[in-house]
Design an enzyme around this catalytic site. Structure first.
Site, PDB file in Angstrom:
ATOM      1  N   HIS A  48      47.590  27.922  52.609  1.00 61.73           N
ATOM      2  CA  HIS A  48      46.627  26.697  52.609  1.00 61.73           C
ATOM      3  C   HIS A  48      47.322  25.584  51.808  1.00 61.73           C
ATOM      4  O   HIS A  48      47.914  25.837  50.835  1.00 61.73           O
ATOM      5  CB  HIS A  48      45.321  26.793  52.101  1.00 61.73           C
ATOM      6  CG  HIS A  48      45.022  27.713  50.990  1.00 61.73           C
ATOM      7  ND1 HIS A  48      46.007  28.311  50.149  1.00 61.73           N
ATOM      8  CD2 HIS A  48      43.924  27.641  49.931  1.00 61.73           C
ATOM      9  CE1 HIS A  48      45.314  28.775  49.092  1.00 61.73           C
ATOM     10  NE2 HIS A  48      44.381  28.366  48.714  1.00 61.73           N
ATOM     11  N   HIS A  50      37.801  22.238  43.691  1.00 61.64           N
ATOM     12  CA  HIS A  50      38.846  22.471  42.742  1.00 61.64           C
ATOM     13  C   HIS A  50      40.353  22.018  43.201  1.00 61.64           C
ATOM     14  O   HIS A  50      40.500  21.808  44.582  1.00 61.64           O
ATOM     15  CB  HIS A  50      39.321  23.871  42.279  1.00 61.64           C
ATOM     16  CG  HIS A  50      39.637  24.874  43.324  1.00 61.64           C
ATOM     17  ND1 HIS A  50      39.119  25.738  44.059  1.00 61.64           N
ATOM     18  CD2 HIS A  50      40.957  25.049  43.622  1.00 61.64           C
ATOM     19  CE1 HIS A  50      39.860  26.403  44.829  1.00 61.64           C
ATOM     20  NE2 HIS A  50      41.079  25.904  44.622  1.00 61.64           N
ATOM     21  N   HIS A  98      41.945  36.955  44.946  1.00 58.15           N
ATOM     22  CA  HIS A  98      41.224  36.334  46.302  1.00 58.15           C
ATOM     23  C   HIS A  98      41.268  37.304  47.311  1.00 58.15           C
ATOM     24  O   HIS A  98      42.369  38.006  47.575  1.00 58.15           O
ATOM     25  CB  HIS A  98      41.601  34.982  46.712  1.00 58.15           C
ATOM     26  CG  HIS A  98      41.329  34.060  46.050  1.00 58.15           C
ATOM     27  ND1 HIS A  98      39.698  33.533  45.377  1.00 58.15           N
ATOM     28  CD2 HIS A  98      42.051  32.960  45.329  1.00 58.15           C
ATOM     29  CE1 HIS A  98      39.913  32.562  44.810  1.00 58.15           C
ATOM     30  NE2 HIS A  98      41.214  32.188  44.631  1.00 58.15           N
ATOM     31  N   TYR A 116      39.829  30.531  37.660  1.00 56.05           N
ATOM     32  CA  TYR A 116      39.361  29.280  37.685  1.00 56.05           C
ATOM     33  C   TYR A 116      38.592  28.813  36.391  1.00 56.05           C
ATOM     34  O   TYR A 116      38.081  29.678  35.506  1.00 56.05           O
ATOM     35  CB  TYR A 116      38.073  29.269  38.694  1.00 56.05           C
ATOM     36  CG  TYR A 116      38.484  29.181  40.016  1.00 56.05           C
ATOM     37  CD1 TYR A 116      38.996  28.452  40.725  1.00 56.05           C
ATOM     38  CD2 TYR A 116      38.514  30.589  40.809  1.00 56.05           C
ATOM     39  CE1 TYR A 116      39.440  28.267  42.120  1.00 56.05           C
ATOM     40  CE2 TYR A 116      38.869  30.628  42.007  1.00 56.05           C
ATOM     41  CZ  TYR A 116      39.303  29.477  42.651  1.00 56.05           C
ATOM     42  OH  TYR A 116      39.681  29.582  44.066  1.00 56.05           O
ATOM     43  N   GLU A 142      42.296  25.331  39.306  1.00 56.67           N
ATOM     44  CA  GLU A 142      42.702  26.848  39.406  1.00 56.67           C
ATOM     45  C   GLU A 142      44.121  26.977  39.174  1.00 56.67           C
ATOM     46  O   GLU A 142      44.663  26.007  39.367  1.00 56.67           O
ATOM     47  CB  GLU A 142      42.487  27.238  40.775  1.00 56.67           C
ATOM     48  CG  GLU A 142      43.123  28.471  41.315  1.00 56.67           C
ATOM     49  CD  GLU A 142      43.168  28.918  42.899  1.00 56.67           C
ATOM     50  OE1 GLU A 142      43.422  27.932  43.475  1.00 56.67           O
ATOM     51  OE2 GLU A 142      42.712  29.981  43.092  1.00 56.67           O
TER      52      GLU A 142
END
Lengths: 306, 102
Positions: A198, A213, A245, A254, A264
């Site tokens: 991502h 975040h 995750h 976090y 993060e």
């Protein structure tokens, strides 16, 4: 398929106390302070970044994200995409060169989720911080805190995820890499303009324009644990972690900046290519998708945004 | 080392209380000694989850998001517990945060 958007290039974050914020991002996360401007904004970067800065802090009376900028390969590409953004129906504004120090013209546009984004092609390149560009050593010895390597991605909260996905995939050439679906409804989407799992993500949320975040890359799981140690040493506000995750499989922690914006730091994670199928998680597995070990969501992760 | 003065901070509705030093935010003191009295979010004055109204006593506040506590509300004793530091014993009421009531 790529349309010339290279990477997340900067984020402007609102903070309520600049001294506290600089302590968080520079001394604790280990970003390098590279500049300040006449309006009081502070510019920082991760040490591995080539461009002059990637984080801009602006003093304001409420926290959150002003905008996130993506660097494109050329001015021609920026101008072409500007036309396509207008045709898509975005409100587009051209920000003149120099409004941010050492940055060329920026094309600012709104998203159906209420967030503001920018494209730009030119920013002063100062090279990796603290190491010589030729025969470069592995890392500079003078780094502070968590030694964050680069600004990596944002997770945003907003309402019209389908509109935002259309905009970023059809106009800007991103691909959907991972998603969480509740029946027909996509409740989270992770998109990429690179090989990363991502570069930008959204979670569906009734309010527009929220920041969940800003994320920064570390090299190893050991670095993530070391970040956790620093969070305790300095009594920083922990959200959750260290953990892994399910989505993207990154290893993460976090925490919050002193104005309540979530930060993060993470390492690892999956990769994607244009021919990769979308990775799908079911909403009834959301706990595992977000926090792979606990397999339970904390309420704060879903409700606390700026 | 000199110990900071501790004050009694009490929830008006339930009578539950915790002690808080003058250099400690109400929220952090609550988390350490009587967790659950006030909801915990960002601890940085941003999210509004820990919004309270102080009905008795004096305190100082650091910057709080204007979106969560307006100027008028601030004058009426509304505060975010994560940004409030006691100067006397305090009596407070928990307020539903704007994020939850939106």
């Amino acid at each position: 398929m790529s349309k010339g958007v290279m990477r997340p290039g900067h984020i402007q974050i609102r903070v309520m106390d600049m001294d506290e914020a600089v302590c968080h991002y520079r001394d604790r996360m280990g970003l390098i302070e590279t500049d300040r401007d006449a309006s009081g904004r502070v510019y920082l970067k991760g040490w591995t970044e080539i461009d002059a800065y990637s984080v801009v802090l602006r003093q304001a009376d409420e926290p959150g994200m002003d905008f996130m900028g993506f660097k494109v390969v050329s001015t021609e590409v920026m101008n072409q995409l500007k036309q396509e953004l207008i045709e898509f129906g975005c409100q587009v504004e051209v920000i003149p060169a120099g409004e941010l120090n050492d940055c060329g013209e920026r094309v600012r546009f709104d998203s159906p989720t209420g967030h503001m984004f920018e494209l730009y092609a030119e920013k002063k390149q100062t090279g990796k911080w603290g190491i010589h560009p030729k025969n470069p050593d592995a890392w500079p010895e003078e780094l502070k805190g968590m030694r964050a390597q680069r600004f990596d991605h944002c997770l945003l909260y907003g309402d019209d995820l389908d509109g935002a996905l259309d905009l970023f995939c059809k106009v800007l050439g991103f691909q959907l890499s991972e998603e969480v679906v509740d029946g027909e409804l996509r409740v989270a989407q992770f998109i990429s303009c690179s090989m990363k799992a991502h570069d930008l993500a959204w979670v569906r949320h009734p309010e527009k324009g929220k920041l969940h975040h800003a994320s920064f890359y570390l090299e190893t799981w050991g670095d993530v644990l070391r970040a956790a140690d620093l969070i305790s040493m300095h009594d920083m506000s922990l959200d959750i972690g260290p953990t892994r995750h399910g989505l993207t499989h990154g290893q993460t922690i976090y925490f919050f900046d002193p104005s309540g914006n979530r930060s993060e730091v993470f390492c690892g994670g999956d990769y994607t290519y244009p021919d990769h199928p979308v990775v799908t998680w079911d909403a009834d597995q959301l706990g595992k998708a977000i926090f792979y070990h606990d397999r339970v969501l904390n309420e704060r992760f879903l409700s606390v945004v700026t | 080392m000199e110990q900071a003065t501790k004050f009694k901070v009490q929830d008006k509705a339930t009578g539950a209380f915790f002690n808080c030093a003058s250099n400690q935010s109400l929220l952090v003191a609550m988390e350490r000694t009587n967790p659950g009295l006030i909801k915990v979010g960002c601890r940085g004055g941003g999210c509004g989850l820990c919004k309270i109204r102080v009905v008795e006593g004096d305190y100082l506040t650091k910057a709080m998001s204007r979106k969560q506590v307006s100027v008028t509300e601030e004058a009426q004793g509304y505060a975010l517990a994560c940004r409030a530091y006691p100067r006397t014993n305090l009596m407070f009421e928990v307020v539903a945060s704007s994020q939850q009531t939106d």
